[in-house]
Design an enzyme around this catalytic site. Structure first.
Site, PDB file in Angstrom:
ATOM      1  N   ASN A 195       0.871  -1.173   0.000  1.00 27.96           N
ATOM      2  CA  ASN A 195       0.000   0.000   0.000  1.00 27.96           C
ATOM      3  C   ASN A 195       0.910   1.225   0.000  1.00 27.96           C
ATOM      4  O   ASN A 195       1.504   1.567   1.020  1.00 27.96           O
ATOM      5  CB  ASN A 195      -0.876  -0.059   1.265  1.00 27.96           C
ATOM      6  CG  ASN A 195      -1.848   1.091   1.331  1.00 27.96           C
ATOM      7  OD1 ASN A 195      -1.797   2.026   0.517  1.00 27.96           O
ATOM      8  ND2 ASN A 195      -2.737   1.048   2.301  1.00 27.96           N
ATOM      9  N   ARG A 213      -2.406  -1.940  -3.696  1.00 29.88           N
ATOM     10  CA  ARG A 213      -3.647  -1.212  -3.495  1.00 29.88           C
ATOM     11  C   ARG A 213      -3.603   0.006  -4.417  1.00 29.88           C
ATOM     12  O   ARG A 213      -2.645   0.795  -4.370  1.00 29.88           O
ATOM     13  CB  ARG A 213      -3.735  -0.747  -2.045  1.00 29.88           C
ATOM     14  CG  ARG A 213      -4.919   0.149  -1.824  1.00 29.88           C
ATOM     15  CD  ARG A 213      -4.915   0.683  -0.421  1.00 29.88           C
ATOM     16  NE  ARG A 213      -6.115   1.436  -0.182  1.00 29.88           N
ATOM     17  CZ  ARG A 213      -6.160   2.573   0.511  1.00 29.88           C
ATOM     18  NH1 ARG A 213      -5.069   3.064   1.047  1.00 29.88           N
ATOM     19  NH2 ARG A 213      -7.301   3.191   0.676  1.00 29.88           N
ATOM     20  N   HIS A 262     -12.609   2.410   0.152  1.00 28.85           N
ATOM     21  CA  HIS A 262     -12.527   1.366   1.189  1.00 28.85           C
ATOM     22  C   HIS A 262     -13.092   0.046   0.679  1.00 28.85           C
ATOM     23  O   HIS A 262     -13.532  -0.797   1.467  1.00 28.85           O
ATOM     24  CB  HIS A 262     -13.351   1.745   2.452  1.00 28.85           C
ATOM     25  CG  HIS A 262     -12.741   2.819   3.289  1.00 28.85           C
ATOM     26  ND1 HIS A 262     -13.521   3.719   3.992  1.00 28.85           N
ATOM     27  CD2 HIS A 262     -11.460   3.139   3.557  1.00 28.85           C
ATOM     28  CE1 HIS A 262     -12.730   4.552   4.659  1.00 28.85           C
ATOM     29  NE2 HIS A 262     -11.485   4.216   4.402  1.00 28.85           N
ATOM     30  N   GLY A 316     -12.602   4.155  10.663  1.00 26.64           N
ATOM     31  CA  GLY A 316     -11.187   4.290  11.022  1.00 26.64           C
ATOM     32  C   GLY A 316     -10.857   5.774  10.997  1.00 26.64           C
ATOM     33  O   GLY A 316     -11.709   6.602  11.333  1.00 26.64           O
ATOM     34  N   ARG A 318     -11.878  14.816   8.041  1.00 25.28           N
ATOM     35  CA  ARG A 318     -12.719  15.183   6.890  1.00 25.28           C
ATOM     36  C   ARG A 318     -14.161  15.420   7.330  1.00 25.28           C
ATOM     37  O   ARG A 318     -14.680  14.708   8.182  1.00 25.28           O
ATOM     38  CB  ARG A 318     -12.725  14.064   5.841  1.00 25.28           C
ATOM     39  CG  ARG A 318     -11.400  13.871   5.169  1.00 25.28           C
ATOM     40  CD  ARG A 318     -11.512  12.817   4.076  1.00 25.28           C
ATOM     41  NE  ARG A 318     -10.251  12.134   3.928  1.00 25.28           N
ATOM     42  CZ  ARG A 318     -10.117  10.814   3.827  1.00 25.28           C
ATOM     43  NH1 ARG A 318     -11.172  10.032   3.805  1.00 25.28           N
ATOM     44  NH2 ARG A 318      -8.932  10.284   3.711  1.00 25.28           N
ATOM     45  N   ASP A 351      -8.149  11.953  16.916  1.00 21.84           N
ATOM     46  CA  ASP A 351      -8.039  10.564  17.386  1.00 21.84           C
ATOM     47  C   ASP A 351      -9.232  10.263  18.302  1.00 21.84           C
ATOM     48  O   ASP A 351      -9.428  10.942  19.310  1.00 21.84           O
ATOM     49  CB  ASP A 351      -6.718  10.408  18.147  1.00 21.84           C
ATOM     50  CG  ASP A 351      -6.424   8.949  18.432  1.00 21.84           C
ATOM     51  OD1 ASP A 351      -7.174   8.327  19.207  1.00 21.84           O
ATOM     52  OD2 ASP A 351      -5.440   8.426  17.869  1.00 21.84           O
ATOM     53  N   GLU A 359     -14.032  -1.389  15.535  1.00 20.89           N
ATOM     54  CA  GLU A 359     -13.623  -2.629  16.217  1.00 20.89           C
ATOM     55  C   GLU A 359     -13.423  -2.421  17.712  1.00 20.89           C
ATOM     56  O   GLU A 359     -13.612  -3.348  18.493  1.00 20.89           O
ATOM     57  CB  GLU A 359     -12.301  -3.145  15.616  1.00 20.89           C
ATOM     58  CG  GLU A 359     -12.458  -3.685  14.211  1.00 20.89           C
ATOM     59  CD  GLU A 359     -11.121  -3.835  13.494  1.00 20.89           C
ATOM     60  OE1 GLU A 359     -10.109  -4.127  14.154  1.00 20.89           O
ATOM     61  OE2 GLU A 359     -11.102  -3.649  12.258  1.00 20.89           O
ATOM     62  N   GLU A 404      -7.148  -5.399   5.243  1.00 25.29           N
ATOM     63  CA  GLU A 404      -7.097  -4.998   3.832  1.00 25.29           C
ATOM     64  C   GLU A 404      -5.930  -5.662   3.111  1.00 25.29           C
ATOM     65  O   GLU A 404      -6.056  -6.045   1.958  1.00 25.29           O
ATOM     66  CB  GLU A 404      -7.023  -3.473   3.731  1.00 25.29           C
ATOM     67  CG  GLU A 404      -8.334  -2.828   4.149  1.00 25.29           C
ATOM     68  CD  GLU A 404      -8.275  -1.320   4.203  1.00 25.29           C
ATOM     69  OE1 GLU A 404      -7.944  -0.794   5.267  1.00 25.29           O
ATOM     70  OE2 GLU A 404      -8.556  -0.679   3.176  1.00 25.29           O
TER      71      GLU A 404
HETATM   72  P1  ADP Z   1      -6.803   3.978   9.356  1.00 22.95           P
HETATM   73  O1  ADP Z   1      -8.072   4.426   8.719  1.00 22.95           O
HETATM   74  O2  ADP Z   1      -5.700   5.002   9.278  1.00 22.95           O
HETATM   75  O3  ADP Z   1      -6.384   2.556   9.023  1.00 22.95           O
HETATM   76  P2  ADP Z   1      -7.637   2.856  11.891  1.00 22.95           P
HETATM   77  O4  ADP Z   1      -8.607   1.913  11.256  1.00 22.95           O
HETATM   78  O5  ADP Z   1      -6.448   2.285  12.597  1.00 22.95           O
HETATM   79  O6  ADP Z   1      -7.147   3.986  10.926  1.00 22.95           O
HETATM   80  O7  ADP Z   1      -8.475   3.725  12.948  1.00 22.95           O
HETATM   81  C1  ADP Z   1      -7.904   4.762  13.674  1.00 22.95           C
HETATM   82  C2  ADP Z   1      -8.952   5.288  14.648  1.00 22.95           C
HETATM   83  O8  ADP Z   1      -9.330   4.219  15.534  1.00 22.95           O
HETATM   84  C3  ADP Z   1      -8.449   6.431  15.512  1.00 22.95           C
HETATM   85  O9  ADP Z   1      -9.455   7.440  15.609  1.00 22.95           O
HETATM   86  C4  ADP Z   1      -8.261   5.760  16.861  1.00 22.95           C
HETATM   87  O10 ADP Z   1      -8.463   6.663  17.913  1.00 22.95           O
HETATM   88  C5  ADP Z   1      -9.373   4.750  16.839  1.00 22.95           C
HETATM   89  N1  ADP Z   1      -9.160   3.714  17.849  1.00 22.95           N
HETATM   90  C6  ADP Z   1      -8.186   2.763  17.893  1.00 22.95           C
HETATM   91  N2  ADP Z   1      -8.289   2.039  19.040  1.00 22.95           N
HETATM   92  C7  ADP Z   1      -9.331   2.560  19.741  1.00 22.95           C
HETATM   93  C8  ADP Z   1      -9.952   2.261  20.991  1.00 22.95           C
HETATM   94  N3  ADP Z   1      -9.500   1.282  21.773  1.00 22.95           N
HETATM   95  N4  ADP Z   1     -11.017   3.008  21.365  1.00 22.95           N
HETATM   96  C9  ADP Z   1     -11.475   4.007  20.584  1.00 22.95           C
HETATM   97  N5  ADP Z   1     -10.941   4.334  19.405  1.00 22.95           N
HETATM   98  C10 ADP Z   1      -9.892   3.626  18.975  1.00 22.95           C
END
Ligand code: ADP
Length: 402
Positions: A7, A95, A184, A214, A245, A286, A337, A388
């Site tokens: 990727n 990707r 996605h 995510g 976004r 985040d 998740e 992915e």
């Molecule tokens: P990407 O789209 O870059 O692959 P991810 O799928 O890893 O990103 O998702 C990142 C998001 O998931 C962030 O907002 C992060 O805060 C959130 N996240 C990861 N673990 C947790 C958790 N235990 N509780 C709440 N949010 C989480």
């Protein structure tokens, strides 16, 4: 058969090497801050007994080409390598973000595929250019491997016209292919497949709403295993609220920003893509930080959470109407998740649609995939891990064995 999934971003390369005999990960890693003076490469080799050997490299002037040469050297290293020679890799699956209307399925890369990816570059300039760099560099570093392109947009090429057309002058579609594409796709396809396995029902018989939450976020309505609507559009800006976004808003907002605040198109683009979403509403992109601040009573963080989950809920309602019958609602992505609180808020008050969450199952973070709805509800609510890279590797294998 060994397959490398790659990727490539504008300043990064993420990769995983799979042994497709049992889909085990042999090595994984990421090169970051490429083309800066602080390039890094983190590489982990996985041993058969489950132990991991991680190496971190810092290198000035690391670019995509040098990064991939380094990765190949680590994969074949005499002591820590996981393969003898780069020729052990049968295929490299890339990707590719924007396949436009040209690609409904993965393709073995040849000059005509490269030309078509280039044609779609105006629709996703940063992403597609980076993906093309990855393809070019991989072709020289792994010359014996078959290169395969797996498109983020491909899964959504089954959208019917009423779902993908914007109500704009038809000429904008005829001449410039302005329409909803959706993104996605590998993630939605991956979790749809995993949900079908979990429910033990063929995917072709399932109606699903998949929520990839995510840093980017999108919702997809899947009828009989095929995508029939999705929340992202011409670009990944449309739809749900994301980390930075905005997602949906009145298309007239840019006119206002241009006419009344004299902002340039680039400035407006930066606001919508990089300074909006959760970050715009509360200063944090985040979700973990947003949840912590909201729990501590921060009003902007609470608002961000409310706007975020309200938007998801609206899409669940809309896609329930689109599908008529929903067999399962599937949460995935870092937030989907892990954030039980977000899942609960997205589904709150939806019992009338057959969507209910069991609070105890929802909080149980242990096993994935799992069902978090009580027994005997019409819609099963599932939490499924997206993968992915594995999906890219699976699609790549399928393509080269055709
Ligand atoms: P990407 O789209 O870059 O692959 P991810 O799928 O890893 O990103 O998702 C990142 C998001 O998931 C962030 O907002 C992060 O805060 C959130 N996240 C990861 N673990 C947790 C958790 N235990 N509780 C709440 N949010 C989480």
């Amino acid at each position: 058969m060994k397959i490398l999934a790659i990727n490539t971003g504008s300043s990064s390369i993420k990769y995983q090497l799979f042994d497709m005999a049992d889909e085990t990960v042999l090595a994984t890693g990421m090169a970051e801050r490429l083309d800066s003076d602080a390039g890094t490469l983190s590489h982990t080799a996985m041993a058969a007994d489950g132990t991991r050997d991680t190496i971190e490299i810092r290198e000035k002037h690391l670019d995509h080409a040098r990064g991939l040469v380094r990765i190949a050297a680590l994969l074949t290293d005499e002591t820590r390598g996981v393969i003898r020679d780069t020729s052990d890799i049968a295929a490299v699956g890339h990707r590719v973000v924007h396949g436009g209307e040209a690609f409904q399925y993965p393709r073995i890369i040849d000059q005509s595929v490269i030309n078509d990816i280039e044609k779609n570059t105006p629709l996703a300039p940063l992403h597609n250019r980076a993906n093309l760099t990855g393809i070019r560099v991989a072709d020289s570093v792994f010359p014996t491997a078959t290169q395969v392109a797996v498109f983020d947009t491909a899964f959504h090429q089954t959208l019917p016209r009423q779902a993908y057309m914007y109500a704009l002058p038809h000429d904008l579609y005829d001449t410039h292919r302005i329409r909803r594409y959706g993104f996605h796709g590998t993630s939605h396809a991956c979790v749809a497949g995993k949900a079908a396995d979990f429910l033990n029902i063929p995917l072709e018989q399932l109606n699903l709403i998949t929520l990839h939450l995510g840093n980017g976020a999108s919702a997809t309505a899947i009828r009989n295993g095929r995508s029939v609507d999705t929340s992202m559009g011409l670009t990944p800006l449309e739809g749900l609220v994301m980390g930075t976004r905005s997602g949906d808003m009145d298309p007239a907002v840019p006119f206002f920003l241009s006419r009344h605040l004299n902002l340039s198109l680039d400035e407006i683009d930066a606001i919508f893509n990089r300074q909006s979403g959760l970050k715009g509403l509360c200063g944090e992109n985040d979700m973990r930080t947003v949840l912590t601040k909201a729990a501590a009573g921060d009003d902007h963080a609470r608002l961000a959470l409310d706007v975020y989950t309200y938007r998801v809920k609206k899409y669940i309602g809309a896609y329930t109407a689109v599908l008529g019958r929903v067999d399962a609602l599937v949460f995935t992505g870092g937030i989907g998740e892990n954030a039980s609180d977000v899942r609960e808020r997205c589904c709150r008050g939806l019992a009338g649609l057959g969507i209910v969450i069991d609070p105890v199952r929802n909080k149980d973070q242990k096993t994935l995939p799992r069902r978090i709805s009580p027994r005997n509800t019409s819609v099963k609510v599932l939490v499924v891990t997206t993968d992915e890279e594995l999906e890219i590797a699976r699609q790549t294998r399928k393509k080269i064995l055709e």
